[in-house]
Scaffold this motif. Structure first.
Motif, mmCIF file in Angstrom:
data_model
loop_
_atom_site.group_PDB
_atom_site.id
_atom_site.type_symbol
_atom_site.label_atom_id
_atom_site.label_comp_id
_atom_site.label_asym_id
_atom_site.label_seq_id
_atom_site.Cartn_x
_atom_site.Cartn_y
_atom_site.Cartn_z
ATOM 1 N N UNK A 61 0.804 -1.157 0.021
ATOM 2 C CA UNK A 61 -0.062 -0.069 0.170
ATOM 3 C C UNK A 61 0.935 1.035 0.003
ATOM 4 N N UNK A 62 1.895 1.260 0.642
ATOM 5 C CA UNK A 62 2.822 2.529 0.854
ATOM 6 C C UNK A 62 3.547 2.567 -0.524
ATOM 7 N N UNK A 63 3.899 1.893 -1.144
ATOM 8 C CA UNK A 63 4.445 1.967 -2.396
ATOM 9 C C UNK A 63 3.616 2.031 -3.670
ATOM 10 N N UNK A 64 2.306 1.739 -3.531
ATOM 11 C CA UNK A 64 1.315 1.971 -4.504
ATOM 12 C C UNK A 64 0.721 3.578 -4.452
ATOM 13 N N UNK A 65 0.760 4.028 -3.163
ATOM 14 C CA UNK A 65 0.411 5.223 -3.045
ATOM 15 C C UNK A 65 1.177 6.169 -3.750
ATOM 16 N N UNK A 66 2.431 5.981 -3.990
ATOM 17 C CA UNK A 66 3.370 6.961 -4.720
ATOM 18 C C UNK A 66 3.614 6.773 -6.034
ATOM 19 N N UNK A 67 3.025 5.783 -6.399
ATOM 20 C CA UNK A 67 3.383 5.383 -7.951
ATOM 21 C C UNK A 67 2.168 5.817 -9.020
ATOM 22 N N UNK A 68 1.243 6.000 -8.673
ATOM 23 C CA UNK A 68 -0.034 6.383 -9.510
ATOM 24 C C UNK A 68 -0.243 5.326 -10.372
ATOM 25 N N UNK A 69 -0.139 4.130 -10.211
ATOM 26 C CA UNK A 69 -0.413 2.986 -11.070
ATOM 27 C C UNK A 69 -1.757 2.862 -11.459
ATOM 28 N N UNK A 70 -2.657 3.076 -10.478
ATOM 29 C CA UNK A 70 -4.023 2.865 -10.673
ATOM 30 C C UNK A 70 -4.546 3.979 -11.585
ATOM 31 N N UNK A 71 -4.053 5.199 -11.174
ATOM 32 C CA UNK A 71 -4.828 6.238 -12.093
ATOM 33 C C UNK A 71 -4.118 6.262 -13.674
#
Length: 193
Positions: A61-71
């Protein structure tokens, strides 16, 4: 290997490989219709968008929050659907989009050169040379001085092939330099007192 380094390389390679593959296709088959190009791009972007979304959900979760992969994945899926469902709107803009894509690639390579320079890498200037070449190729595509559409499409193909290949090479060079820099500086790239 450092997980951030693996992420950096894994994020840049699929898009670069797609660019190189499209360039090779246009070089070998320059007479492909614009609709076929839109379908190919749409499928490639769709796959890359799905890759980004899956990567988002597989990341911590912490990594995903800064990578903008979903958007970014959702935006890529929307663009892919637009290319697949409305290719006639894109066809007239393809040359300009390819030129813009090369100029954006040049901007990425300028950053790679700056990153390498800041890490005191010995070959920091190579991405800068690549950026200049890509920017010139992108501007030539905007200008379109070619007498035939086939020559123009081949030129676009060569340009995209060079852009994709150089991005892969410079990503590897940057990641290798970053790895050495981080281990030399003590783990976070900062000198410790």
């Amino acid at each position: 290997m450092n997980p951030k380094l693996v992420h950096f390389v894994s994020e840049s390679i699929p898009g670069s490989a797609l660019s190189a593959a499209l360039g090779m296709i246009l070089l070998v088959w320059p007479s492909l219709s614009g609709q076929m190009i839109c379908y190919g791009l749409g499928i490639g972007i769709l796959l890359f968008g799905a890759y980004r979304i899956i990567g988002y959900f597989r990341s911590a979760p912490a990594d995903a929050a800064v990578r903008n992969g979903l958007s970014s994945g959702i935006l890529m899926l929307a663009l892919a659907l637009f290319l697949l469902l409305r290719p006639e709107l894109i066809i007239s803009m393809l040359p300009s989009l390819f030129g813009l894509f090369l100029i954006m690639g040049a901007a990425r390579e300028v950053q790679s050169a700056c990153d390498l320079y800041r890490m005191a890498a010995p070959r920091w200037f190579l991405p800068l040379i690549g950026a200049i070449v890509q920017a010139v190729l992108g501007l030539i595509i905007f200008w379109n001085p070619f007498s035939t559409a086939l020559t123009f499409m081949r030129f676009i193909g060569v340009s995209l092939l060079l852009e994709g290949t150089s991005q892969i090479v410079f990503s590897a060079l940057t990641s290798r330099s970053r790895k050495g820099y981080v281990s030399y500086k003590g783990g976070d790239g900062k000198t410790s007192n």
